[in-house]
Design a protein around this motif. Sequence first.
Motif, PDB file in Angstrom:
ATOM      1  N   PHE A 199       0.825  -1.217   0.000  1.00 14.55           N
ATOM      2  CA  PHE A 199       0.000   0.000   0.000  1.00 14.55           C
ATOM      3  C   PHE A 199       0.849   1.253   0.000  1.00 14.55           C
ATOM      4  CE2 PHE A 199      -3.890   2.246   0.676  1.00 14.55           C
ATOM      5  CZ  PHE A 199      -3.590   3.290   1.536  1.00 14.55           C
ATOM      6  N   ASN A 200       1.970   1.219   0.726  1.00 17.57           N
ATOM      7  CA  ASN A 200       2.778   2.429   0.854  1.00 17.57           C
ATOM      8  C   ASN A 200       3.524   2.787  -0.431  1.00 17.57           C
ATOM      9  OD1 ASN A 200       4.625   0.376   0.922  1.00 17.57           O
ATOM     10  ND2 ASN A 200       5.672   1.047   2.773  1.00 17.57           N
ATOM     11  N   ARG A 201       3.408   1.979  -1.472  1.00 22.42           N
ATOM     12  CA  ARG A 201       4.016   2.297  -2.760  1.00 22.42           C
ATOM     13  C   ARG A 201       2.998   2.891  -3.741  1.00 22.42           C
ATOM     14  NH1 ARG A 201       8.206  -2.772  -3.922  1.00 22.42           N
ATOM     15  NH2 ARG A 201       9.406  -2.513  -1.988  1.00 22.42           N
ATOM     16  N   TYR A 202       1.807   3.159  -3.231  1.00 22.72           N
ATOM     17  CA  TYR A 202       0.750   3.682  -4.085  1.00 22.72           C
ATOM     18  C   TYR A 202       0.398   5.117  -3.738  1.00 22.72           C
ATOM     19  CZ  TYR A 202      -0.261  -0.897  -6.055  1.00 22.72           C
ATOM     20  OH  TYR A 202      -0.180  -2.087  -6.734  1.00 22.72           O
ATOM     21  N   GLY A 203       0.165   5.907  -4.786  1.00 22.65           N
ATOM     22  CA  GLY A 203      -0.503   7.175  -4.605  1.00 22.65           C
ATOM     23  C   GLY A 203      -2.002   6.926  -4.670  1.00 22.65           C
ATOM     24  N   LEU A 204      -2.764   7.787  -4.023  1.00 22.01           N
ATOM     25  CA  LEU A 204      -4.205   7.582  -3.901  1.00 22.01           C
ATOM     26  C   LEU A 204      -4.928   8.860  -4.257  1.00 22.01           C
ATOM     27  CD1 LEU A 204      -3.531   5.930  -0.551  1.00 22.01           C
ATOM     28  CD2 LEU A 204      -4.473   4.655  -2.456  1.00 22.01           C
ATOM     29  N   GLY A 205      -6.119   8.681  -4.805  1.00 15.48           N
ATOM     30  CA  GLY A 205      -6.895   9.852  -5.168  1.00 15.48           C
ATOM     31  C   GLY A 205      -8.369   9.647  -4.939  1.00 15.48           C
ATOM     32  N   TRP A 206      -9.060  10.756  -4.836  1.00 15.30           N
ATOM     33  CA  TRP A 206     -10.520  10.765  -4.790  1.00 15.30           C
ATOM     34  C   TRP A 206     -11.030  11.561  -5.982  1.00 15.30           C
ATOM     35  CZ3 TRP A 206     -13.506   7.957  -1.556  1.00 15.30           C
ATOM     36  CH2 TRP A 206     -12.936   7.473  -0.380  1.00 15.30           C
ATOM     37  N   PHE A 207     -12.016  11.000  -6.636  1.00 10.65           N
ATOM     38  CA  PHE A 207     -12.712  11.648  -7.739  1.00 10.65           C
ATOM     39  C   PHE A 207     -14.199  11.610  -7.442  1.00 10.65           C
ATOM     40  CE2 PHE A 207      -9.374  12.035 -11.021  1.00 10.65           C
ATOM     41  CZ  PHE A 207      -8.369  11.315 -10.406  1.00 10.65           C
ATOM     42  N   ARG A 208     -14.959  12.406  -8.150  1.00 13.21           N
ATOM     43  CA  ARG A 208     -16.405  12.374  -7.956  1.00 13.21           C
ATOM     44  C   ARG A 208     -17.118  12.588  -9.284  1.00 13.21           C
ATOM     45  NH1 ARG A 208     -17.138  18.009  -4.488  1.00 13.21           N
ATOM     46  NH2 ARG A 208     -16.780  19.468  -6.223  1.00 13.21           N
TER      47      ARG A 208
ATOM     48  N   GLU B 125     -23.518  21.433  -4.049  1.00 17.24           N
ATOM     49  CA  GLU B 125     -22.774  21.098  -5.274  1.00 17.24           C
ATOM     50  C   GLU B 125     -21.709  20.026  -5.053  1.00 17.24           C
ATOM     51  OE1 GLU B 125     -23.304  24.148  -3.965  1.00 17.24           O
ATOM     52  OE2 GLU B 125     -21.542  25.457  -4.275  1.00 17.24           O
ATOM     53  N   ASP B 126     -21.507  19.615  -3.815  1.00 15.93           N
ATOM     54  CA  ASP B 126     -20.619  18.485  -3.538  1.00 15.93           C
ATOM     55  C   ASP B 126     -21.330  17.147  -3.720  1.00 15.93           C
ATOM     56  OD1 ASP B 126     -19.292  20.396  -0.829  1.00 15.93           O
ATOM     57  OD2 ASP B 126     -18.347  20.061  -2.779  1.00 15.93           O
ATOM     58  N   THR B 127     -22.618  17.179  -3.961  1.00 16.97           N
ATOM     59  CA  THR B 127     -23.377  15.948  -4.164  1.00 16.97           C
ATOM     60  C   THR B 127     -22.854  15.189  -5.376  1.00 16.97           C
ATOM     61  OG1 THR B 127     -25.384  16.816  -3.150  1.00 16.97           O
ATOM     62  CG2 THR B 127     -25.650  15.011  -4.714  1.00 16.97           C
ATOM     63  N   ALA B 128     -22.482  13.929  -5.151  1.00 14.18           N
ATOM     64  CA  ALA B 128     -21.893  13.117  -6.219  1.00 14.18           C
ATOM     65  C   ALA B 128     -21.612  11.716  -5.679  1.00 14.18           C
ATOM     66  CB  ALA B 128     -20.602  13.737  -6.721  1.00 14.18           C
ATOM     67  N   VAL B 129     -21.289  10.828  -6.591  1.00 10.26           N
ATOM     68  CA  VAL B 129     -20.693   9.554  -6.201  1.00 10.26           C
ATOM     69  C   VAL B 129     -19.183   9.772  -6.143  1.00 10.26           C
ATOM     70  CG1 VAL B 129     -20.321   7.144  -6.814  1.00 10.26           C
ATOM     71  CG2 VAL B 129     -22.538   8.216  -7.272  1.00 10.26           C
ATOM     72  N   TYR B 130     -18.601   9.408  -5.012  1.00  9.13           N
ATOM     73  CA  TYR B 130     -17.174   9.611  -4.793  1.00  9.13           C
ATOM     74  C   TYR B 130     -16.445   8.281  -4.982  1.00  9.13           C
ATOM     75  CZ  TYR B 130     -17.843  14.348  -3.140  1.00  9.13           C
ATOM     76  OH  TYR B 130     -18.144  15.685  -3.071  1.00  9.13           O
ATOM     77  N   TYR B 131     -15.368   8.332  -5.754  1.00 10.11           N
ATOM     78  CA  TYR B 131     -14.579   7.154  -6.068  1.00 10.11           C
ATOM     79  C   TYR B 131     -13.156   7.329  -5.542  1.00 10.11           C
ATOM     80  CZ  TYR B 131     -18.272   6.220  -9.486  1.00 10.11           C
ATOM     81  OH  TYR B 131     -19.483   5.988 -10.091  1.00 10.11           O
ATOM     82  N   CYS B 132     -12.609   6.257  -4.982  1.00 16.46           N
ATOM     83  CA  CYS B 132     -11.196   6.272  -4.647  1.00 16.46           C
ATOM     84  C   CYS B 132     -10.419   5.502  -5.714  1.00 16.46           C
ATOM     85  CB  CYS B 132     -10.940   5.657  -3.273  1.00 16.46           C
ATOM     86  SG  CYS B 132     -11.528   3.975  -3.062  1.00 16.46           S
ATOM     87  N   ALA B 133      -9.152   5.833  -5.848  1.00 17.80           N
ATOM     88  CA  ALA B 133      -8.319   5.219  -6.872  1.00 17.80           C
ATOM     89  C   ALA B 133      -6.886   5.111  -6.376  1.00 17.80           C
ATOM     90  CB  ALA B 133      -8.374   6.040  -8.159  1.00 17.80           C
ATOM     91  N   ALA B 134      -6.160   4.156  -6.945  1.00 17.14           N
ATOM     92  CA  ALA B 134      -4.772   3.914  -6.531  1.00 17.14           C
ATOM     93  C   ALA B 134      -3.869   3.819  -7.748  1.00 17.14           C
ATOM     94  CB  ALA B 134      -4.692   2.630  -5.708  1.00 17.14           C
TER      95      ALA B 134
END
Length: 125
Positions: free
Chosen positions: A28-37, A87-96
């Motif tokens: 896990f510590n070798r991954y960058g992570l993000g949130w998208f919506r 306006e923050d209403t959305a489906v939020y996705y995480c990614a690696a």
Amino acid sequence: VQLQASGGGLVQAGGSLRLSCAASLGTFNRYGLGWFRQAPGQEREFVAAISRSANTFYADSVKGRFTISRDNTKKTVYLQMNSLKPEDTAVYYCAADHQILTTPPQTQADAYEHWGQGTLVTVSS
């Protein structure tokens, strides 16, 4: 590889939510992570990212209200969302994204190899 997002729900404007994304990544510590919506009828957009070295980057629309963090021992990335707006209403996705140590936070969706299933955040006015 699995990413399991949770923590979404219904909240009033001005409220807070914390999203979590647990990863079944061996290193896990070798991954960058993000949130998208993705809001209804709109394209997926970048929200926040944290690199392997814990550098962070935010979309202008959430800067100062959202905080991304990671816990490598729990293999989990978090998104603390405060002062929520309709306006923050959305489906939020995480990614690696598997990274080298000097890779900066990634803002483009196509940089990410693995995606979670999404969690719905609804902010009422």
